[in-house]
Structure formats: C-alpha cells, structure tokens
Design an enzyme around this catalytic site. Sequence first.
Site, PDB file in Angstrom:
ATOM      1  N   ASP A   8       0.874  -1.151   0.000  1.00  0.00           N
ATOM      2  CA  ASP A   8       0.000   0.000   0.000  1.00  0.00           C
ATOM      3  C   ASP A   8       0.924   1.217   0.000  1.00  0.00           C
ATOM      4  OD1 ASP A   8      -2.348   1.620   0.377  1.00  0.00           O
ATOM      5  OD2 ASP A   8      -1.890   1.691   2.518  1.00  0.00           O
ATOM      6  N   ASP A  10       0.093   5.071   1.070  1.00  0.00           N
ATOM      7  CA  ASP A  10      -0.042   5.966   2.227  1.00  0.00           C
ATOM      8  C   ASP A  10      -0.118   5.159   3.522  1.00  0.00           C
ATOM      9  OD1 ASP A  10      -0.110   8.292   0.570  1.00  0.00           O
ATOM     10  OD2 ASP A  10      -2.184   7.819   0.087  1.00  0.00           O
TER      11      ASP A  10
END
Length: 177
Positions: A8, A10
């Site tokens: 991922d 952020d």
Amino acid sequence: MQKALFLDRDGIINIDHGYVHKIEEFDFVDGIFALCQKAQQLGYKIFVITNQAGIARGYYTIADFEKLTKWMVEQFAEQSVEITDVYFCPHHPDKGVNEYVRTCGCRKPEPGMIMQAQQEHQLDLVNSVFIGDKGSDMAAACNAGVKKRFLVTSQYQDDEAIPSVKVESINDVLVHL
C-alpha cells in the site's frame, strides 16, 4: 511465475498525512527502503497498490498523482530498489466531484489492482506478500488469494475477521520475509 511484494502507499511507503499529492508532503516511512532491498534479494518483484480517492474528490489530478509517483519511483531507484509497477484506483463510490465517483472493481477491498498486476506480470499470488495499514488492504489481498498478509498497526480500524500478521512497524516485517 514470479512472487510479488505488494505495498500500500499511504501509511506504508510514506507517512499518511491525508491525501498526499505533493513531493514536499511526501515523507518516507522509516525502514521502507531496507525492507524493499531485502525483498528484492529474496526474489520478490515490488508493486504499489493504492487507493487514491483524492482524485475523485477533486483534491488533485491524475497528472499530479503521476508526477509524484514518478518522483517516488526515482527515490526508490536511488536506493537500488526497482518498483516494477504502480497500480492506483482514482475512484470513490459516493464522494467526489467528477467522473471518478463510482463503484468499481479496483478500489480496495476489491482485488482488481492485484489481479491486474497478476495478469500483466504473471505473478504467483499464493507465494506473494501484501503489506498494508487498513482492513481494506488485507481484504483485497485475501480476495486475490495472497496468503501472506502484514497489517501495520495504524489509526485505522482493523477487520479482525481477515487473518493477517499484525506488526507495529515496517521494520517488524523484515524478520518475517
């Protein structure tokens, strides 16, 4: 078939300041380069899988996202890490101001971005790894058949129903790769 490390963005690659879309707002998470260097040594190809609802909300454009992504990939390259590909979902099912407000199959927890990466790069999902900081990351990985999932504890609520290895930080994942 190649195994992958899915990240991922952020909260995993960069500190999640909320809708990060400018270079000056992008702070790398401590340990991310070392983790990726080790993953490469172990034969993983590295992919970024990221929801970017800020595009649907009108906070920034796809061009803004692509500019930041190009810079991010260059920063990894300077650390001898190759990001094989970056997949992003610009959609939000009900919040936004443009054509990206819609339900889709790519927004996590849907597995669309992972499945696209698998098809385009002939990936072995069973032997791949996903690292995220939200239940939706773990759900997307689970829905795609990625067996090894790491949830870095964060401000987001965890979905305890989806099995994952819970860790305090990226550095804690190093011992499990």
